[in-house]
Design a protein around this motif. Structure first.
Motif: not given
Length: 345
Positions: A313-314, A177-178, A187, A318, A182-183
């Protein structure tokens, strides 16, 4: 054809390996497994191979291999800034060493995953593969150096090919997701906000991960004169968009989301629009299909189906956070080798 794929347990590899196998090729993997646990949904079948860091590869591992697809790298700009020396060691020196080992073992074609970010601050004009390269990050600089060194290895028996991928997007069994689309989709799904930290004006060429896989398959199977020592921009012209336009596609795909362009990080020097005519002309088997809008819808459906969480996600998806977590847990050495490999050296 027997094909060795480095980084086969990563984001691109998780999509590419089934495509190569579906094309009738025998695949052998080479991967240290850093991202093997970064799964979103079921894993794809592992073709097996060598569970090693590419820096520790030997010539013997390339014996009987017809072609190499070299994906393995520290694969984005934040990682490059975290450890620039290790970035060059892995992305540059290890990649060139890998190519030399492959060449010595009799491998005839070496497909290298480069990037359109080698064009750096190119502005609004469309850039071709012959444009001046202006990398602005350690990651992009390492790619330029590898291309230069591999080109010198080209001869009648060894054909390096440079696939300069646009910024990837789309769902993979080993998700990231980075990267921009995708990010933004993740989000938006988790917060309801499509948040752009730049001013939204930089240009970005994007390409779906499945279209990247199709490009590698086409380059693998193309006649030698079409690809020998050649660079190819991988993508399609309709996916040259500004960051603000990309964000608008996300708003359209994620129900109830709203767009917020904060500009808090100021203008991004990485801005480039890319010409894709060479790959269209020389590799007619390559027919990219995925628009950014289609990709945003696919990502939203995938994240919903597999229950993407804020922690995923985080952390898990990532790259910088994931590797930092492995380091803190003692699973990753300072040189970014898995600890079990580093301790055995």
């Amino acid at each position: 054809m027997r094909v060795l794929v480095t980084g086969h347990l990563g984001y691109l590899g998780g999509v590419l390996v089934p495509v190569l196998m579906g094309g009738g090729h025998e695949v052998v993997g080479m991967d240290s497994g850093l991202f093997a646990d970064c799964l979103l949904g079921p894993a794809v079948a592992d073709p097996g191979g060598h569970r090693i860091d590419i820096r520790d590869a030997t010539e013997e591992q390339f014996r009987g291999v017809d072609a190499v697809v070299h994906l393995a790298a520290l694969s984005n700009d934040p990682l490059g800034h975290l450890a620039p020396d290790v970035t060059y060691e892995i992305n540059h020196h290890a990649s060139v060493r890998l190519a030399r080992l492959a060449r010595a073992a009799g491998v005839r074609r070496f497909l290298y995953a480069s990037t359109c970010s080698v064009y750096g601050a190119a502005g609004d004009e469309l850039v071709t593969e012959d444009a001046v390269l202006r990398p602005v990050t350690p990651y992009a600089e390492s790619k330029v150096r590898v291309e230069d060194d591999l080109r010198e290895l080209a001869d009648d028996h060894f054909s390096p090919v440079f696939l300069r991928n646009a910024t990837a997007f789309g769902a993979s069994p080993r998700q990231r997701v980075d990267i921009v689309l995708n990010n933004l989709v993740g989000h938006a799904m988790l917060t309801g906000s499509v948040r752009v930290l730049s001013d939204g004006t930089p240009w970005r060429p994007l390409v779906h991960v499945r279209d990247i896989a199709a490009a590698f398959l086409a380059a693998l199977e193309a006649p030698r004169p079409a690809v020998h020592a050649a660079a190819f921009n991988v993508g399609m012209s309709s996916n040259n968009l500004t960051v603000a336009q990309i964000a608008e596609r996300v708003v359209a795909a994620v129900p109830g989301s709203t767009l917020l362009i904060t500009g808090e990080n100021g203008p991004d020097p990485r801005s480039y629009r890319v010409d894709f005519s060479r790959i269209r002309d020389r590799l007619p088997a390559f027919c990219p299909r995925w628009s950014v809008g289609d990709g945003a819808e696919e990502l939203y459906a995938t994240y919903q189906a597999y229950g993407l969480t804020w922690a995923d996600f985080h952390q898990r998806f990532t790259r910088l956070a994931w590797l930092t977590g492995l380091r803190e847990a003692g699973r990753l050495a300072e040189d970014l080798r898995p600890a079990k490999f580093a301790s055995a050296r």
